[in-house]
Enzyme design. Structure first.
Site, PDB file in Angstrom:
ATOM      1  N   ARG A 171      -3.947  74.091 -29.674  1.00 56.47           N
ATOM      2  CA  ARG A 171      -4.826  74.876 -29.128  1.00 56.47           C
ATOM      3  C   ARG A 171      -4.063  75.972 -28.512  1.00 56.47           C
ATOM      4  NH1 ARG A 171      -4.890  76.966 -24.171  1.00 56.47           N
ATOM      5  NH2 ARG A 171      -4.166  75.023 -23.388  1.00 56.47           N
ATOM      6  N   ASP A 172      -3.024  75.560 -27.498  1.00 61.38           N
ATOM      7  CA  ASP A 172      -2.183  76.737 -26.769  1.00 61.38           C
ATOM      8  C   ASP A 172      -1.358  77.322 -27.820  1.00 61.38           C
ATOM      9  OD1 ASP A 172      -1.649  77.972 -24.645  1.00 61.38           O
ATOM     10  OD2 ASP A 172      -0.690  76.639 -23.510  1.00 61.38           O
ATOM     11  N   HIS A 188       2.329  71.820 -17.011  1.00 63.71           N
ATOM     12  CA  HIS A 188       2.074  72.530 -18.263  1.00 63.71           C
ATOM     13  C   HIS A 188       3.109  73.862 -18.202  1.00 63.71           C
ATOM     14  CE1 HIS A 188      -0.865  74.261 -21.057  1.00 63.71           C
ATOM     15  NE2 HIS A 188      -0.246  75.328 -20.812  1.00 63.71           N
ATOM     16  N   CYS A 245      -0.068  82.817 -24.738  1.00 61.34           N
ATOM     17  CA  CYS A 245      -1.431  83.386 -24.233  1.00 61.34           C
ATOM     18  C   CYS A 245      -1.789  84.523 -24.577  1.00 61.34           C
ATOM     19  CB  CYS A 245      -1.570  82.883 -22.827  1.00 61.34           C
ATOM     20  SG  CYS A 245      -3.218  83.196 -22.033  1.00 61.34           S
ATOM     21  N   ASN A 251       4.651  76.971 -25.091  1.00 67.96           N
ATOM     22  CA  ASN A 251       4.895  75.830 -24.200  1.00 67.96           C
ATOM     23  C   ASN A 251       6.447  75.394 -24.432  1.00 67.96           C
ATOM     24  OD1 ASN A 251       1.869  75.687 -25.078  1.00 67.96           O
ATOM     25  ND2 ASN A 251       2.062  75.014 -22.924  1.00 67.96           N
TER      26      ASN A 251
HETATM   27  P1  HMG Z   1     -18.127  86.954 -21.135  1.00 66.65           P
HETATM   28  O1  HMG Z   1     -18.096  88.053 -21.995  1.00 66.65           O
HETATM   29  O2  HMG Z   1     -17.950  87.398 -19.664  1.00 66.65           O
HETATM   30  O3  HMG Z   1     -19.395  85.859 -21.196  1.00 66.65           O
HETATM   31  O4  HMG Z   1     -16.931  86.039 -21.352  1.00 66.65           O
HETATM   32  P2  HMG Z   1     -20.703  85.953 -21.239  1.00 66.65           P
HETATM   33  O5  HMG Z   1     -21.275  84.778 -20.105  1.00 66.65           O
HETATM   34  O6  HMG Z   1     -21.144  87.505 -20.312  1.00 66.65           O
HETATM   35  O7  HMG Z   1     -21.646  86.116 -22.258  1.00 66.65           O
HETATM   36  C1  HMG Z   1     -21.525  86.949 -23.238  1.00 66.65           C
HETATM   37  C2  HMG Z   1     -21.622  86.497 -24.475  1.00 66.65           C
HETATM   38  O8  HMG Z   1     -20.847  85.586 -25.095  1.00 66.65           O
HETATM   39  C3  HMG Z   1     -23.207  86.021 -24.527  1.00 66.65           C
HETATM   40  O9  HMG Z   1     -23.627  86.268 -25.966  1.00 66.65           O
HETATM   41  C4  HMG Z   1     -22.818  84.214 -24.782  1.00 66.65           C
HETATM   42  O10 HMG Z   1     -23.859  83.540 -25.170  1.00 66.65           O
HETATM   43  C5  HMG Z   1     -21.599  84.396 -25.566  1.00 66.65           C
HETATM   44  P3  HMG Z   1     -25.062  87.297 -26.258  1.00 66.65           P
HETATM   45  O11 HMG Z   1     -25.873  87.030 -25.423  1.00 66.65           O
HETATM   46  O12 HMG Z   1     -24.117  88.692 -25.999  1.00 66.65           O
HETATM   47  O13 HMG Z   1     -24.968  87.164 -27.712  1.00 66.65           O
HETATM   48  N1  HMG Z   1     -20.868  83.097 -24.831  1.00 66.65           N
HETATM   49  C6  HMG Z   1     -20.155  82.334 -25.707  1.00 66.65           C
HETATM   50  N2  HMG Z   1     -20.237  82.299 -27.161  1.00 66.65           N
HETATM   51  C7  HMG Z   1     -19.492  81.378 -27.469  1.00 66.65           C
HETATM   52  N3  HMG Z   1     -18.753  80.393 -26.927  1.00 66.65           N
HETATM   53  C8  HMG Z   1     -18.749  80.346 -25.685  1.00 66.65           C
HETATM   54  C9  HMG Z   1     -19.338  81.290 -25.033  1.00 66.65           C
HETATM   55  N4  HMG Z   1     -19.534  81.734 -23.570  1.00 66.65           N
HETATM   56  C10 HMG Z   1     -20.523  82.780 -23.837  1.00 66.65           C
HETATM   57  N5  HMG Z   1     -18.153  79.456 -24.801  1.00 66.65           N
HETATM   58  C11 HMG Z   1     -15.866  83.581 -21.757  1.00 66.65           C
HETATM   59  C12 HMG Z   1     -16.544  84.809 -20.833  1.00 66.65           C
HETATM   60  C13 HMG Z   1     -15.395  82.762 -20.663  1.00 66.65           C
HETATM   61  C14 HMG Z   1     -16.944  83.301 -22.604  1.00 66.65           C
HETATM   62  C15 HMG Z   1     -14.820  84.758 -22.405  1.00 66.65           C
HETATM   63  O14 HMG Z   1     -14.111  85.131 -21.409  1.00 66.65           O
HETATM   64  C16 HMG Z   1     -13.785  83.666 -22.891  1.00 66.65           C
HETATM   65  O15 HMG Z   1     -14.037  82.949 -24.054  1.00 66.65           O
HETATM   66  N6  HMG Z   1     -12.625  83.571 -22.421  1.00 66.65           N
HETATM   67  C17 HMG Z   1     -11.511  82.642 -23.133  1.00 66.65           C
HETATM   68  C18 HMG Z   1     -10.105  83.005 -22.951  1.00 66.65           C
HETATM   69  C19 HMG Z   1      -9.151  82.071 -23.385  1.00 66.65           C
HETATM   70  O16 HMG Z   1      -9.468  81.199 -24.319  1.00 66.65           O
HETATM   71  N7  HMG Z   1      -7.857  82.219 -23.177  1.00 66.65           N
HETATM   72  C20 HMG Z   1      -6.956  81.064 -23.373  1.00 66.65           C
HETATM   73  C21 HMG Z   1      -7.308  79.938 -22.858  1.00 66.65           C
HETATM   74  S1  HMG Z   1      -6.484  79.682 -21.328  1.00 66.65           S
HETATM   75  C22 HMG Z   1      -4.822  79.232 -21.359  1.00 66.65           C
HETATM   76  O17 HMG Z   1      -4.341  79.407 -22.389  1.00 66.65           O
HETATM   77  C23 HMG Z   1      -4.004  78.750 -20.134  1.00 66.65           C
HETATM   78  C24 HMG Z   1      -3.680  77.419 -20.498  1.00 66.65           C
HETATM   79  O18 HMG Z   1      -2.978  77.122 -21.578  1.00 66.65           O
HETATM   80  C25 HMG Z   1      -3.043  76.683 -19.127  1.00 66.65           C
HETATM   81  C26 HMG Z   1      -1.711  77.945 -18.814  1.00 66.65           C
HETATM   82  O19 HMG Z   1      -0.709  77.971 -19.668  1.00 66.65           O
HETATM   83  O20 HMG Z   1      -1.630  78.416 -17.756  1.00 66.65           O
HETATM   84  C27 HMG Z   1      -4.988  76.579 -20.331  1.00 66.65           C
HETATM   85 MG    MG Z   2      -0.761  77.268 -21.555  1.00 70.23          MG
END
Ligand code: HMG
Ligand code: MG
Length: 301
Positions: free
Chosen positions: A14-15, A206, A239, A248
């Site tokens: 995933r990450d 993490h 990320c 990581n």
């Molecule tokens: P948004 O655009 O603000 O969402 O994104 P919304 O709620 O306004 O919805 C907009 C549209 O997206 C809608 O569709 C929803 O249905 C759709 P429309 O009506 O326009 O057709 N939608 C989705 N579709 C599929 N799957 C979903 C989903 N949610 C809404 N789950 C959102 C908000 C959170 C979805 C977006 O910002 C997002 O997907 N972000 C993901 C970012 C990400 O994955 N980052 C990396 C992971 S975090 C990380 O790596 C850190 C970690 O490793 C720890 C560390 O290292 O610190 C965990």
């Molecule tokens: Mg991470």
């Protein structure tokens, strides 16, 4: 299954893969997950049900889950950002999920398009549904030792988000040094503060390894009693919303450290070194220090 001294949570699929610009075929992702589980890793984070536009690499989450061959004794959590993600994950057969927020306002805005407080509103219904469904939830906190946008992150903000995740029902909280800027002294101070609110057995660390400090930070974490460590095979990853951050800490390096302390992870390090070599080669990456040393020694004999 025997209880290991330290639990490794492998986040490479995933990450590790989420930031790869070239699409990695789902068959390769599945092979990676299956091979990691075969090494004895107890938890392999499989994918993310985030918006495919935000993380195109993991747009194949449903297809991946359909092809997953679950190994007895291995857990396969997935990331969900909101209820929509939870619905998708459950429909795809996920039995364990992770929600995520950050201790930094600026990072949350860029990563999930909302404030810290709004993120609480998003994960609360997910936690409520998960409780009814008997689904275990991990909560991630990003930027616990620094933020790519706001710089310093007050420890009080880390504690506040940790308390909110705990109160909402997370079984475990993973503290993320998303950009790998932390050093051992800072990690110790931050962990001591969080430990006043969250017991060690509910915490994971993490660390990303951008500055090569992750192993030192893990040692400090173990000394403070933490026993769950996130890592990614061959140190792959980054990320998409934290430019410049490397992967990581490598799982091979972590297992080597922990075994050297006389603690058990249940992971077959030689087998893991083979997996690390393979995925690093596939992605055109260098691989981990410990993994390469173990691989080279074995193949020189
Ligand atoms: P948004 O655009 O603000 O969402 O994104 P919304 O709620 O306004 O919805 C907009 C549209 O997206 C809608 O569709 C929803 O249905 C759709 P429309 O009506 O326009 O057709 N939608 C989705 N579709 C599929 N799957 C979903 C989903 N949610 C809404 N789950 C959102 C908000 C959170 C979805 C977006 O910002 C997002 O997907 N972000 C993901 C970012 C990400 O994955 N980052 C990396 C992971 S975090 C990380 O790596 C850190 C970690 O490793 C720890 C560390 O290292 O610190 C965990
Ligand atoms: Mg991470």
């Amino acid at each position: 299954m025997a209880q290991n001294d330290v639990r490794i949570v492998e986040v490479g699929p995933r990450d590790g893969l989420q930031d790869e610009s070239r699409y990695v075929p789902v068959e390769t992702k599945l092979k990676l997950i299956h091979r990691l589980a075969d090494c004895g890793i107890p938890v392999v984070e499989a994918t993310s049900f985030v918006h495919p536009r935000w993380v195109p690499q993991l747009a194949d989450a449903e297809e991946l889950m359909a092809g997953l061959e679950r190994r007895d004794g291995t857990r396969y959590p997935v990331l969900v950002p909101n209820e929509r993600g939870y619905d998708r994950a459950r429909a795809a057969g996920a039995t364990e999920v992770a929600v995520f927020s950050a201790a930094s306002e600026a990072f949350n805005q860029r990563n999930i398009n909302c404030s810290i407080d709004e993120s609480f509103e998003r994960f609360r219904p997910v936690l409520e549904r998960a409780r009814q469904d008997g689904v275990r939830v991990r909560g991630y906190i990003s930027c616990v030792l620094g933020c790519p946008y706001q710089g310093e992150v007050p420890i009080a903000d880390v504690v506040r988000v940790a308390e909110a995740l705990l109160e909402a029902g997370c079984a475990e909280i993973s503290l993320g040094d998303t950009i790998g800027v932390g050093t051992a002294g800072k990690a110790r101070t931050m962990l001591k503060a969080v430990l006043e609110s969250v017991p060690a057995e509910r915490l994971a660390v993490h660390y990303h390894d951008t500055y090569g400090q992750a192993i030192a930070n893990i040692l400090v974490s173990l000394e403070l009693g933490l026993r769950t460590v996130d890592s990614s095979v061959a140190g792959i990853g980054g990320c998409p919303y934290a430019r410049g951050a490397t992967g990581n800490v490598a799982t091979e390096d972590v297992v080597y450290l922990i075994e050297g302390l006389g603690l058990d992870t249940g992971v077959d390090l030689e087998a893991l070194a083979e997996v690390g070599r393979w995925i690093a080669g596939t992605l055109g990456r260098q691989g981990s220090r410990a993994g390469s040393a173990i691989y080279n020694k074995k193949h020189a004999d």
